[in-house]
Enzyme design. Sequence first.
Site, short mmCIF file in Angstrom:
data_model
loop_
_atom_site.label_atom_id
_atom_site.label_comp_id
_atom_site.label_asym_id
_atom_site.label_seq_id
_atom_site.Cartn_x
_atom_site.Cartn_y
_atom_site.Cartn_z
N LYS A 1 0.82 -1.22 0.06
CA LYS A 1 -0.02 -0.02 -0.03
C LYS A 1 0.81 1.37 0.01
O LYS A 1 0.32 2.18 -0.39
CB LYS A 1 -1.09 0.06 1.15
CG LYS A 1 -2.27 -0.90 1.08
CD LYS A 1 -2.97 -0.94 2.43
CE LYS A 1 -4.15 -1.53 2.26
NZ LYS A 1 -5.07 -1.76 3.46
N ASP B 1 -10.03 3.11 2.67
CA ASP B 1 -10.16 2.24 3.86
C ASP B 1 -10.70 3.07 4.86
O ASP B 1 -11.51 2.57 5.81
CB ASP B 1 -8.84 1.84 4.42
CG ASP B 1 -8.16 0.60 3.72
OD1 ASP B 1 -9.07 -0.25 3.30
OD2 ASP B 1 -6.78 0.60 3.59
N1 NAP Z 1 -12.35 -5.05 7.57
C1 NAP Z 1 -11.54 -4.30 6.61
O1 NAP Z 1 -11.95 -4.18 5.60
C2 NAP Z 1 -10.05 -4.44 6.89
C3 NAP Z 1 -9.33 -3.63 5.99
C4 NAP Z 1 -7.98 -3.56 6.17
C5 NAP Z 1 -7.35 -4.08 7.39
N2 NAP Z 1 -8.11 -4.86 8.20
C6 NAP Z 1 -7.50 -5.88 9.06
O2 NAP Z 1 -6.80 -4.93 10.21
C7 NAP Z 1 -5.73 -5.41 10.82
C8 NAP Z 1 -4.43 -4.23 10.62
O3 NAP Z 1 -4.38 -4.41 9.24
P1 NAP Z 1 -2.98 -3.32 8.60
O4 NAP Z 1 -2.89 -3.33 7.09
O5 NAP Z 1 -3.12 -1.96 9.27
O6 NAP Z 1 -1.71 -4.03 9.10
P2 NAP Z 1 -0.17 -3.56 9.63
O7 NAP Z 1 -0.27 -2.20 8.76
O8 NAP Z 1 0.63 -4.63 9.45
O9 NAP Z 1 -0.65 -2.91 11.24
C9 NAP Z 1 -0.71 -3.81 12.13
C10 NAP Z 1 -0.99 -3.21 13.34
O10 NAP Z 1 -1.18 -4.31 14.45
C11 NAP Z 1 -0.28 -4.02 15.64
N3 NAP Z 1 0.20 -5.38 16.08
C12 NAP Z 1 0.38 -6.40 15.43
N4 NAP Z 1 0.51 -7.42 16.37
C13 NAP Z 1 0.41 -7.06 17.64
C14 NAP Z 1 0.50 -7.34 18.78
N5 NAP Z 1 0.69 -8.85 19.22
N6 NAP Z 1 0.34 -6.51 19.95
C15 NAP Z 1 0.00 -5.25 19.88
N7 NAP Z 1 -0.16 -4.63 18.51
C16 NAP Z 1 0.01 -5.39 17.49
C17 NAP Z 1 0.90 -3.19 15.15
O11 NAP Z 1 1.79 -2.68 15.90
P3 NAP Z 1 3.09 -2.31 15.76
O12 NAP Z 1 3.32 -0.85 15.09
O13 NAP Z 1 3.63 -2.02 17.13
O14 NAP Z 1 3.80 -3.25 15.10
C18 NAP Z 1 0.18 -2.31 13.92
O15 NAP Z 1 -0.21 -1.10 14.73
C19 NAP Z 1 -5.37 -6.78 10.02
O16 NAP Z 1 -6.22 -7.68 10.75
C20 NAP Z 1 -6.29 -6.85 8.92
O17 NAP Z 1 -7.00 -8.10 8.28
C21 NAP Z 1 -9.43 -5.20 7.99
#
Ligand code: NAP
Length: 284
Positions: free
Chosen positions: A68, A104
């Site tokens: 992205k 998003d």
């Molecule tokens: N419903 C929808 O349409 C939709 C759309 C997009 C994404 N999502 C979901 O949203 C989630 C995040 O997606 P993303 O694209 O933002 O991913 P990303 O950019 O990889 O960000 C991941 C986030 O989760 C945190 N995190 C991961 N493991 C953790 C843990 N064990 N403890 C605390 N914090 C943790 C990370 O914190 P750090 O910064 O500390 O690493 C970061 O803030 C995913 O599950 C995805 O499937 C849903």
Amino acid sequence: MNPVKIFLLVGDPVKQSLSPAMFNAAFESLRLNSVYVAVEVPTKFLDDTVAGVRAIGISGLNVTTPHKIRIVDLLDELDDSANLVGAVNTVKNQRGKLIGFNTDGDGAIRALEENAGTVKGSKVVLLGAGGAARAIAFSLVRAGAELTIANRTFPRAKALVSDIERKLGSSANSVPLRRDRLRKVLKNADLLINATSVGMYPNVGQTLVTSDLIHHDMVVYDIVYKPLETRLLKEAKSAGAEVVNGLGMLVHQGALSFKVWTGKQAPIKVMESAARRELGRKDK
Ligand SMILES: NC(=O)c1ccc[n+]([C@@H]2O[C@H](COP(=O)([O-])OP(=O)(O)OC[C@H]3O[C@@H](n4cnc5c(N)ncnc54)[C@H](OP(=O)(O)O)[C@@H]3O)[C@@H](O)[C@H]2O)c1
């Protein structure tokens, strides 16, 4: 008949995506001669993929993890949403010009407001500072919410707050992701949003917030949609709070992409049932 228009999801991995089912159902229901295919693109091939999109005239893209941010530099133009967030989840090929959008954040807010009313004036605690959280944070502040961001890597939360302040001229707060700090900010919150991947399949037993930190007149929104009822939403229900799951965001961010590509209102209900069906199928 017009030639078929091809839309792609590019990411790595894409195997679990519900988007092909959701968009192909939408195209079919509006009788559009279009097809949507998910392609797994390792980072080293992203440049070649975008060159290929130009070469063969792919009509549009959805972009997901991990591309992205990186794709921003490969496009010709960004709209306001992508410019603010610094990330793109939708690309439109407009007569050879590739334009990036980010649906998003607004998709998340639409899904939330459809289920739980306006966010204007609400005190919101947002967990996460990754790609999805960034998009949601900008949309929340633009919609008039009072925002506090908590993230495991605290400097990322602080950086997001300063980005919001610089780009939107509005203030927001950040706190470290610690129980004592969450307890304090959640006491006065109207809305808690989980925009981290915590609780996502296969780690379905995990949650950052338990029922003792949640009060009953709060809305708890988890953007994770696999499973639909995450551990956080179970904790919220047991505290008597209203809950919203992540399926609506998936559908609404997709519906906004559909509008960008086709200029038409998306068939939301058709997309939602297709996504739900596919989620059930992938569970088996
Ligand atoms: N419903 C929808 O349409 C939709 C759309 C997009 C994404 N999502 C979901 O949203 C989630 C995040 O997606 P993303 O694209 O933002 O991913 P990303 O950019 O990889 O960000 C991941 C986030 O989760 C945190 N995190 C991961 N493991 C953790 C843990 N064990 N403890 C605390 N914090 C943790 C990370 O914190 P750090 O910064 O500390 O690493 C970061 O803030 C995913 O599950 C995805 O499937 C849903």
